[in-house]
Design a protein around this motif. Structure first.
Motif, PDB file in Angstrom:
ATOM      1  N   CYS A   1       4.415  -5.983   2.416  1.00  0.00           N
ATOM      2  CA  CYS A   1       5.680  -5.283   2.650  1.00  0.00           C
ATOM      3  C   CYS A   1       5.440  -3.849   3.114  1.00  0.00           C
ATOM      4  CB  CYS A   1       6.532  -5.275   1.384  1.00  0.00           C
ATOM      5  SG  CYS A   1       7.288  -6.852   0.996  1.00  0.00           S
ATOM      6  N   ALA A   2       4.489  -3.176   2.473  1.00  0.00           N
ATOM      7  CA  ALA A   2       4.186  -1.797   2.871  1.00  0.00           C
ATOM      8  C   ALA A   2       3.661  -1.746   4.297  1.00  0.00           C
ATOM      9  CB  ALA A   2       3.170  -1.183   1.906  1.00  0.00           C
ATOM     10  N   VAL A   3       2.764  -2.640   4.643  1.00  0.00           N
ATOM     11  CA  VAL A   3       2.201  -2.665   5.999  1.00  0.00           C
ATOM     12  C   VAL A   3       3.276  -3.044   7.010  1.00  0.00           C
ATOM     13  CG1 VAL A   3       0.566  -3.870   7.491  1.00  0.00           C
ATOM     14  CG2 VAL A   3      -0.156  -3.076   5.252  1.00  0.00           C
ATOM     15  N   GLY A   4       4.105  -4.015   6.675  1.00  0.00           N
ATOM     16  CA  GLY A   4       5.176  -4.424   7.581  1.00  0.00           C
ATOM     17  C   GLY A   4       6.161  -3.306   7.855  1.00  0.00           C
ATOM     18  N   ALA A   5       6.541  -2.575   6.822  1.00  0.00           N
ATOM     19  CA  ALA A   5       7.458  -1.446   7.002  1.00  0.00           C
ATOM     20  C   ALA A   5       6.795  -0.345   7.820  1.00  0.00           C
ATOM     21  CB  ALA A   5       7.918  -0.907   5.655  1.00  0.00           C
ATOM     22  N   PHE A   6       5.514  -0.120   7.604  1.00  0.00           N
ATOM     23  CA  PHE A   6       4.805   0.905   8.371  1.00  0.00           C
ATOM     24  C   PHE A   6       4.741   0.527   9.849  1.00  0.00           C
ATOM     25  CE2 PHE A   6       0.906   2.644  10.209  1.00  0.00           C
ATOM     26  CZ  PHE A   6       1.157   3.994  10.046  1.00  0.00           C
ATOM     27  N   ILE A   7       4.427  -0.723  10.134  1.00  0.00           N
ATOM     28  CA  ILE A   7       4.336  -1.168  11.529  1.00  0.00           C
ATOM     29  C   ILE A   7       5.714  -1.108  12.193  1.00  0.00           C
ATOM     30  CG2 ILE A   7       3.912  -3.190  12.996  1.00  0.00           C
ATOM     31  CD1 ILE A   7       1.590  -3.852  11.044  1.00  0.00           C
ATOM     32  N   ALA A   8       6.758  -1.512  11.482  1.00  0.00           N
ATOM     33  CA  ALA A   8       8.110  -1.463  12.042  1.00  0.00           C
ATOM     34  C   ALA A   8       8.564  -0.031  12.274  1.00  0.00           C
ATOM     35  CB  ALA A   8       9.083  -2.179  11.122  1.00  0.00           C
ATOM     36  N   ARG A   9       8.038   0.889  11.490  1.00  0.00           N
ATOM     37  CA  ARG A   9       8.446   2.295  11.577  1.00  0.00           C
ATOM     38  C   ARG A   9       7.795   3.028  12.731  1.00  0.00           C
ATOM     39  NH1 ARG A   9       7.476   7.470   9.600  1.00  0.00           N
ATOM     40  NH2 ARG A   9       9.199   8.323   8.412  1.00  0.00           N
TER      41      ARG A   9
END
Length: 106
Positions: free
Chosen positions: A93-101
């Motif tokens: 979740c943390a990596v996914g949010a970072f990539i989306a950001r």
């Protein structure tokens, strides 16, 4: 139990984040923000950072629980695999949010 519910809620949010970012960068904003797209982009940046921090904090807490605090309880109960799967979920979740950001930072 609360942690599993939080993981599911954050995972669902993170899964919808890339589409929201893509639409916002393409000029499609919700009706609430029609006159102020910049404010919507700022909200997306803030929300994504909150998801990164929350996911990271939960992952660190779980890692500490497994490695330092409750290693015997987790190992004896056979929950080690489940706990490591939850930790992997938090990190995803943390990596996914970072990539989306990332497109929002440009």
């Amino acid at each position: 139990m609360l942690e599993i519910v939080a993981l599911i809620v954050i995972a669902v949010y993170v899964c919808t984040l890339p589409a929201r970012v893509r639409r916002a960068l393409g000029g499609e904003v919700p009706a609430k923000f029609k006159g102020d797209a910049a404010h919507y982009l700022t909200n997306l940046r803030r929300e994504s950072m909150i998801m990164i921090v929350c996911s990271g904090v939960w992952a660190v807490k779980d890692i500490a629980d497994v490695l330092l605090l409750r290693a015997d309880d987790v190992g004896d109960g056979g929950l080690a695999i489940l706990v490591w799967l939850v930790i992997a979920g938090w990190l995803a979740c943390a990596v996914g949010a970072f990539i989306a950001r990332r497109p929002l930072a440009a």
